[in-house]
Each structure stands twice: as C-alpha cells, then as structure tokens.
Design a protein around this motif. Structure first.
Motif, PDB file in Angstrom:
ATOM      1  N   ALA A 223       0.863  -1.190   0.000  1.00  0.00           N
ATOM      2  CA  ALA A 223       0.000   0.000   0.000  1.00  0.00           C
ATOM      3  C   ALA A 223       0.891   1.227   0.000  1.00  0.00           C
ATOM      4  O   ALA A 223       1.859   1.309   0.749  1.00  0.00           O
ATOM      5  CB  ALA A 223      -0.916   0.007   1.218  1.00  0.00           C
ATOM      6  N   LEU A 224       0.561   2.204  -0.852  1.00  0.00           N
ATOM      7  CA  LEU A 224       1.370   3.411  -1.004  1.00  0.00           C
ATOM      8  C   LEU A 224       0.870   4.498  -0.063  1.00  0.00           C
ATOM      9  O   LEU A 224      -0.300   4.868  -0.087  1.00  0.00           O
ATOM     10  CB  LEU A 224       1.294   3.897  -2.453  1.00  0.00           C
ATOM     11  CG  LEU A 224       2.116   5.135  -2.807  1.00  0.00           C
ATOM     12  CD1 LEU A 224       3.608   4.876  -2.642  1.00  0.00           C
ATOM     13  CD2 LEU A 224       1.809   5.575  -4.240  1.00  0.00           C
ATOM     14  N   ALA A 225       1.785   5.007   0.777  1.00  0.00           N
ATOM     15  CA  ALA A 225       1.414   6.003   1.787  1.00  0.00           C
ATOM     16  C   ALA A 225       2.123   7.325   1.521  1.00  0.00           C
ATOM     17  O   ALA A 225       3.315   7.350   1.189  1.00  0.00           O
ATOM     18  CB  ALA A 225       1.773   5.507   3.177  1.00  0.00           C
ATOM     19  N   LEU A 240      -2.787   6.016  -0.655  1.00  0.00           N
ATOM     20  CA  LEU A 240      -3.269   6.462  -1.957  1.00  0.00           C
ATOM     21  C   LEU A 240      -3.954   5.319  -2.693  1.00  0.00           C
ATOM     22  O   LEU A 240      -3.729   4.141  -2.410  1.00  0.00           O
ATOM     23  CB  LEU A 240      -2.090   7.012  -2.773  1.00  0.00           C
ATOM     24  CG  LEU A 240      -1.289   8.123  -2.088  1.00  0.00           C
ATOM     25  CD1 LEU A 240      -0.186   8.630  -3.006  1.00  0.00           C
ATOM     26  CD2 LEU A 240      -2.186   9.274  -1.647  1.00  0.00           C
ATOM     27  N   ALA A 241      -4.778   5.684  -3.648  1.00  0.00           N
ATOM     28  CA  ALA A 241      -5.605   4.686  -4.329  1.00  0.00           C
ATOM     29  C   ALA A 241      -4.810   3.828  -5.300  1.00  0.00           C
ATOM     30  O   ALA A 241      -5.225   2.719  -5.634  1.00  0.00           O
ATOM     31  CB  ALA A 241      -6.746   5.384  -5.074  1.00  0.00           C
ATOM     32  N   ASP A 242      -3.669   4.327  -5.773  1.00  0.00           N
ATOM     33  CA  ASP A 242      -2.934   3.617  -6.813  1.00  0.00           C
ATOM     34  C   ASP A 242      -2.371   2.290  -6.298  1.00  0.00           C
ATOM     35  O   ASP A 242      -1.689   2.266  -5.267  1.00  0.00           O
ATOM     36  CB  ASP A 242      -1.781   4.478  -7.312  1.00  0.00           C
ATOM     37  CG  ASP A 242      -2.253   5.846  -7.779  1.00  0.00           C
ATOM     38  OD1 ASP A 242      -3.093   5.875  -8.682  1.00  0.00           O
ATOM     39  OD2 ASP A 242      -1.794   6.854  -7.226  1.00  0.00           O
ATOM     40  N   PRO A 243      -2.614   1.185  -7.004  1.00  0.00           N
ATOM     41  CA  PRO A 243      -2.024  -0.096  -6.601  1.00  0.00           C
ATOM     42  C   PRO A 243      -0.540  -0.124  -6.957  1.00  0.00           C
ATOM     43  O   PRO A 243      -0.157  -0.339  -8.102  1.00  0.00           O
ATOM     44  CB  PRO A 243      -2.831  -1.121  -7.410  1.00  0.00           C
ATOM     45  CG  PRO A 243      -3.298  -0.362  -8.614  1.00  0.00           C
ATOM     46  CD  PRO A 243      -3.491   1.059  -8.183  1.00  0.00           C
ATOM     47  N   PHE A 355      -7.819   4.418   4.275  1.00  0.00           N
ATOM     48  CA  PHE A 355      -6.978   4.124   5.432  1.00  0.00           C
ATOM     49  C   PHE A 355      -5.976   5.254   5.634  1.00  0.00           C
ATOM     50  O   PHE A 355      -5.632   5.982   4.705  1.00  0.00           O
ATOM     51  CB  PHE A 355      -6.204   2.821   5.225  1.00  0.00           C
ATOM     52  CG  PHE A 355      -7.047   1.572   5.255  1.00  0.00           C
ATOM     53  CD1 PHE A 355      -7.008   0.723   6.358  1.00  0.00           C
ATOM     54  CD2 PHE A 355      -7.857   1.228   4.184  1.00  0.00           C
ATOM     55  CE1 PHE A 355      -7.770  -0.440   6.387  1.00  0.00           C
ATOM     56  CE2 PHE A 355      -8.628   0.074   4.200  1.00  0.00           C
ATOM     57  CZ  PHE A 355      -8.576  -0.764   5.309  1.00  0.00           C
ATOM     58  N   GLY A 356      -5.523   5.408   6.867  1.00  0.00           N
ATOM     59  CA  GLY A 356      -4.495   6.390   7.185  1.00  0.00           C
ATOM     60  C   GLY A 356      -3.456   5.802   8.106  1.00  0.00           C
ATOM     61  O   GLY A 356      -3.563   4.651   8.565  1.00  0.00           O
ATOM     62  N   ILE A 357      -2.435   6.592   8.416  1.00  0.00           N
ATOM     63  CA  ILE A 357      -1.340   6.137   9.266  1.00  0.00           C
ATOM     64  C   ILE A 357      -0.909   7.266  10.185  1.00  0.00           C
ATOM     65  O   ILE A 357      -0.854   8.428   9.763  1.00  0.00           O
ATOM     66  CB  ILE A 357      -0.157   5.632   8.415  1.00  0.00           C
ATOM     67  CG1 ILE A 357       1.005   5.165   9.314  1.00  0.00           C
ATOM     68  CG2 ILE A 357       0.311   6.671   7.409  1.00  0.00           C
ATOM     69  CD1 ILE A 357       2.121   4.455   8.557  1.00  0.00           C
TER      70      ILE A 357
END
Length: 380
Positions: A223-225, A240-243, A355-357
């Motif tokens: 997952a790209l953050a 982010l939405a990008d896979p 989702f967040g971090i």
C-alpha cells in the motif's frame, strides 16, 4: 526501426495521453533522459513457467530497445546476485531483487511527492538510476541525494547517471538509516517497500515535509502512503488509491523459511470467505492483522504461518460447501485476520485510500476511516 529519441517522445506522448504525466517539467524529463543507458540488459519472464523463468535480453538484440521504452518493469537482478549478463543459458530462475520500475509508476510517484524547485529530496533505492536521473533533470543535481544498498547495483547506476550527464549525490549504504551525513530534506521518496517507517527518515525530513513510501510485509501485500511530517519523529498521512508495489528493502525482508509441515490443530468453520484475502486490499488487511505471518495458497485454501512462533492457520473446503479453518500454536492467526477483515467489511470494503497512518513516539498505527477507527500496529 525507431531511434531512442523517437521512442522517448512516443513514451512521453503515451503517458501524457493516459493522464500519467500532468506536469510539463516531468514530461520534459521523460523526453530528455535516455532509459537505455540505465537498462543495458534485462530479464523478461516466460509466460506460464512455474517457477517463473526469465530470459535475458541483451543490448543490441532484436526488440531490446523497444522493450526498454515499453511501460513495463524490467527485472535487472535475481536473488541479489545474478544479472542478465551472468546467465550462460537461455533462461534463469530466481527471485527478482532489483529492477527498473515501469516509467508510469516512477513518474506518478514523483508527481505525488509534490517536489518543487528548491526542494531537497532524499531518494531511498537508486536501483538502475533512471528515477534518480529524472529527479535530477526536474529539480537539479544539487537537490537530489540517492542511497543504494547493493554496491554492485549502485556502481552501475553511478556510471549510467554520469553517462547521462547528471551528477546528483550518490551513496552506497543502508537507506533505512537515512543520509549518513545527516541533513534536513523537504521530501523523501522510496523505491523499495518497508514494513514500517524508519525513525531516521522522520528526523531527516523537515516538519512540513513529505514522505512517499510503499508499506509491505512478509505476505508481500502493498500500500502506497503519503505522510506529512508534523514534528521530529512524528508524521501522519493517508494511503493512496494507486495499486503500487515494490520489492521489500532487504533488511525488512522475511527470514529464510524452513520446510512447512502442516500439523493438526483445532478446526472450526470460518467467519469470512478465505477468497477475500486474494483481493488487493483484502490481502493487505490480513497482513496488517498478522504482520509476523507469511501467506501462501490462494482461493479457499489459504495458509498463514508465523515464523517466530510456528503458529499455523489453514483453510479448506468444509461440509455444505462452506469453509473451515485449522489453527495451532500460541498465536491464533486466523482469529486475528477474521476480526480485521470483518471490520473492513463492516465499513463497506473500502479501497486503501480510506486508510491512514499515524507515527509517533509510542508506535506506528494504520487506521481505517479516522484515527479513532479500527487500527493495527505496525511491527516496529
């Protein structure tokens, strides 16, 4: 046969037309940076081979140059040691350990980083050096520092960058420790994935600066953050939405696994459909719930195995076309995964951009929806 200049122009046109390139300065970088200097030879996977076999594509052979300007990831090393030039036969097998990521992903990430003129950028993972050269063209040599873990790969990248007439600061070392000389950066971009955000990054990026990195794990879900550094050692961000997926940083990779023996345990019906774990976000949620486990299998026959404790969980077709799970060991892996997946399903199975971090002195936590929503601690 098209020339490199023509192929670069065609790549830039394609990426502009499909919406990848949205800034003229990055389009100019694509037209200017010769990717063939950075990928002299590469591997292509042979379709249908199990385990995957790779064919070396050598400089000058038919299709070599055209392949370089396809929007594809080009594998340049297997098992941390074998390059295409080291392959004596027609094919080789192994696990990809270095590559030139497909240009669309590289350029999309540079734009998501939102680096502007005058920003100092720390890049983790020089790789072939193509991304580094793009950054140097856009932001200037003096604003780019790039760190590569593998000295052989780093030396080849340095030679290619010099041949392309760029001169950013290049370092051989462990990028997870950040810049060994210290310093403060406005942006950090990682072209490898990590299990958690290294604390050194959080102290070398200025408050107000940004970190763009792919979070992964021992089940290789990604997952790209994009994080905003809020104070030294602290940050918050969203996924982010990008896979997007990258090879995991070698110090964060899972240890060698012994032979798996499927042992008896306690059996019960599952509360979730095991096939849920095969979706991009479903597999990632499962990894958040059981970060010390590796996942094998697919479909209804999933296997989770915690290497530290030996705990196991495996699903199978049960009576009445339902699914059962068998668990053993001190960690109830499937119980953890079920709870996480059910929380995600209750929220409507949103994609990763929901989702967040949050990173602080007390730990690193991924949450769903809002900071007070369901959350999972990263394995720091």
């Amino acid at each position: 046969m098209s020339t490199p200049v023509e192929l670069r122009a065609a790549l830039a046109d394609r990426l502009t037309k499909d919406g990848t390139l949205t800034e003229h300065a990055w389009e100019s970088a694509v037209r200017a940076v010769p990717r063939e200097l950075f990928v002299g030879t590469y591997f292509t996977p042979l379709a249908g081979s199990v385990p995957t076999s790779y064919r070396p594509v050598r400089k000058g052979e038919p299709g070599w140059l055209e392949g370089i300007y396809d929007d594809l990831t080009l594998v340049t090393q297997l098992d941390g040691r074998t390059g295409p030039e080291d392959t004596a036969g027609e094919t080789a097998t192994g696990v990809p350990s270095s590559s030139s990521t497909l240009p669309s992903v590289v350029l999309r990430m540079w734009q998501q980083l939102d680096a502007e003129a005058g920003h100092r950028v720390l890049e983790i993972g020089t790789g072939t050096g193509y991304s580094t050269a793009l950054g140097a063209h856009r932001l200037g040599d003096g604003n780019i520092t790039s760190i590569e873990y593998d000295p052989v790969i780093g030396a080849a990248a340095a030679a290619a960058i010099k041949a392309a007439e760029f001169s950013p600061r290049l370092i051989i070392g462990d990028g997870l420790r950040g810049d060994p000389g210290g310093g403060q950066y406005d942006r950090l971009i990682a072209t490898c994935s990590v299990r958690y955000i290294p604390l050194s990054w959080l102290h070398q990026v200025k408050p107000g600066g940004r970190i763009l990195v792919t979070l992964s794990g021992w089940s290789y879900a990604n997952a790209l953050a994009l994080l905003d550094v809020t104070a030294p050692g602290e940050a918050t961000g969203r996924f982010l939405a990008d896979p997007t997926s990258f090879m995991i940083a070698r110090p964060h990779d899972r240890p060698p696994r012994p032979t798996l023996d499927l042992l008896p345990g306690e059996e019960r019906p599952t509360l979730i459909d095991p096939t849920t774990l095969d979706s991009w976000t479903g597999g990632w949620v499962a990894q958040l719930a059981a970060p010390g486990a590796i996942r094998m299998g697919a479909g209804g026959q999933q296997i989770l195995w915690d290497l530290a404790t030996g705990s196991q969980a495996r699903t199978a077709l049960g009576p009445d076309n339902g699914w059962t799970v068998t668990q053993r060991g001190p960690v109830a892996l499937w119980d953890q995964v079920e709870r996480a997946v059910q929380s995600w399903q209750t929220a409507g199975e949103p994609h990763q951009d929901h989702f967040g971090i949050t990173v602080s002195a007390t730990g690193q936590r991924v949450w769903l929806g809002a900071e007070d929503g369901p959350s999972w601690n990263l394995p720091i």
